[in-house]
Design an enzyme around this catalytic site. Sequence first.
Site, short mmCIF file in Angstrom:
data_model
loop_
_atom_site.label_atom_id
_atom_site.label_comp_id
_atom_site.label_asym_id
_atom_site.label_seq_id
_atom_site.Cartn_x
_atom_site.Cartn_y
_atom_site.Cartn_z
N HIS A 97 5.59 2.92 19.76
CA HIS A 97 7.00 3.33 19.64
C HIS A 97 7.12 4.57 18.75
O HIS A 97 7.78 5.54 19.12
CB HIS A 97 7.81 2.17 19.06
CG HIS A 97 9.19 2.56 18.63
ND1 HIS A 97 10.30 2.43 19.44
CD2 HIS A 97 9.65 3.08 17.46
CE1 HIS A 97 11.36 2.84 18.80
NE2 HIS A 97 11.00 3.25 17.59
N GLU A 98 6.47 4.53 17.58
CA GLU A 98 6.57 5.67 16.65
C GLU A 98 5.96 6.94 17.25
O GLU A 98 6.53 8.02 17.11
CB GLU A 98 5.87 5.33 15.33
CG GLU A 98 6.52 4.20 14.54
CD GLU A 98 7.96 4.52 14.16
OE1 GLU A 98 8.27 5.71 13.93
OE2 GLU A 98 8.77 3.59 14.11
N HIS A 138 8.20 8.81 19.62
CA HIS A 138 9.12 9.79 19.04
C HIS A 138 8.47 11.17 19.02
O HIS A 138 9.13 12.18 19.28
CB HIS A 138 9.50 9.37 17.61
CG HIS A 138 10.47 8.23 17.55
ND1 HIS A 138 11.69 8.27 18.18
CD2 HIS A 138 10.41 7.03 16.92
CE1 HIS A 138 12.35 7.13 17.94
NE2 HIS A 138 11.59 6.37 17.20
N GLU A 184 15.76 5.85 20.07
CA GLU A 184 15.06 4.58 19.88
C GLU A 184 14.79 3.89 21.22
O GLU A 184 13.70 3.35 21.44
CB GLU A 184 15.88 3.66 18.96
CG GLU A 184 15.97 4.13 17.53
CD GLU A 184 14.62 4.28 16.87
OE1 GLU A 184 13.75 3.41 17.09
OE2 GLU A 184 14.43 5.27 16.15
#
EC number: 3.4.24.84
Length: 474
Positions: free
Chosen positions: A334-335, A338, A414
């Site tokens: 997920h990070e 970004h 997100e």
Amino acid sequence: MWAPLLDALWALPLEKRIFGAVLLFSWTVYLWETFLAQRQRRVYRTTTHVPKELGQIMDSETFEKSRLYQLDKSTFSFWSGLYSETEGTVILLFGGIPYLWNFSGVFCRRAGFGPEYEITQSLVFLFLATLFSALTGLPWSLYNTFVIEEKHGFNQQTLGFFMKDAIKKFVVTQCILLPVTSLLLYIIKIGGDYFFIYAWLFTLVVSLVLVTIYADYIAPLFDKFIPLPEGTLKEEIEVMAKNIDFPLTKVYVVEGSKRSSHSNAYFYGFFKNKRIVLFDTLLEEYSMLNKEPPEEGSLESPKSEEGESPETKAKVRNKKQGCKNEEVLAVLGHELGHWKLGHTVKNIIISQMNSFLCFFLFAVLIGQKELFAAFGFYDTQPTLIGLMIIFQFIFSPYNEVLSFCLTVLSRRFEFQADAFAKKLGKAKDLYSALIKLNKDNLGFPVSDWLFSMWHYSHPPLLERLQALQDSKQD
């Protein structure tokens, strides 16, 4: 409701109108925030049982713990917010800003610096203002740490560790803030008609430098960073980074458990020098909260680290905090999403566009003597005071709108980062990781829609889980 006040304001001289408008807007924002908080507190008070849709996600004991924790935090936020708003209003009404400026001038003159040393006086003013803010905020910080966080099992600090940490933070802040401010004021003084361009470029460079050096030179002053030990987790992180062309150079574990049992993870660095930082509380394998302490006096009993107390050791318990390796990889997916999707660059661009606009408008407004007169500066117009008045007070309506827009954008980012992790085949593990992290941090999964829309930079848990559930792997 506000019509009589607005009519009365319009009848006043311009500087009085500006001052009144600032106070009126400040209290309007406070009342709006209080209204939203009250709506959310009503949710905390009335939602006493696990909703049906949460039955497979959260047990009743954890739900009740999170409800009480968030209720306590909300109540604390109300009182601290009321104090902050009242303090700010009293300072403005009784001329606290010009008083502190004049006091700084007296101090400088006694030290041999005359009125021509405006930058020196500005630094004294800034030091005293931040010292005042630190001292008035200290009781609230103490209460939050040693009453609320302690009550709900998150605090891991002793009072001595906390105070030493607070002093260290203040000193480090001054070491950065004062030189940067002095250079910024000097650039504005000598920059001529286009000083706003040079000031913006200077703040851009400073922000990039701070982001680059923070984790290597600043953060280690407060927390211990160690390289992630060789093993399966490190190998899998490196493989995942390589597969998406993330230029990873190092992976660190930070001992966040010395302060709090809250967990986190982030990456930093520019160009080909990226590093990943994992809090030990995020890692089930490394979290001190998952390890039974050796019996007191045994050969295996380690010496206490600075800041640890018997109470802290008592909190070290086998509660299985944190995530398994597969779930940690999903969180990192997920990070890294970004980064891969350009969210980091987009946020930097938006921030710098906003910074340039603000400096440009500052250049337009700095010559307006009425702005200074509105806050008690009739005979002098110090640059630092102009920055404070314009950026903090005059731009406050714009800042509120911008903050809301960035919150909406953040939620969109997100969802996109979750979708990226899903494409990596991490949907199932991210699903379980989000549930664990919500449980470990006692997040309350039910929220008022208006409060959520205005405040939540991350989508509510159920919305994220639903998006992952659509194609969660078996």
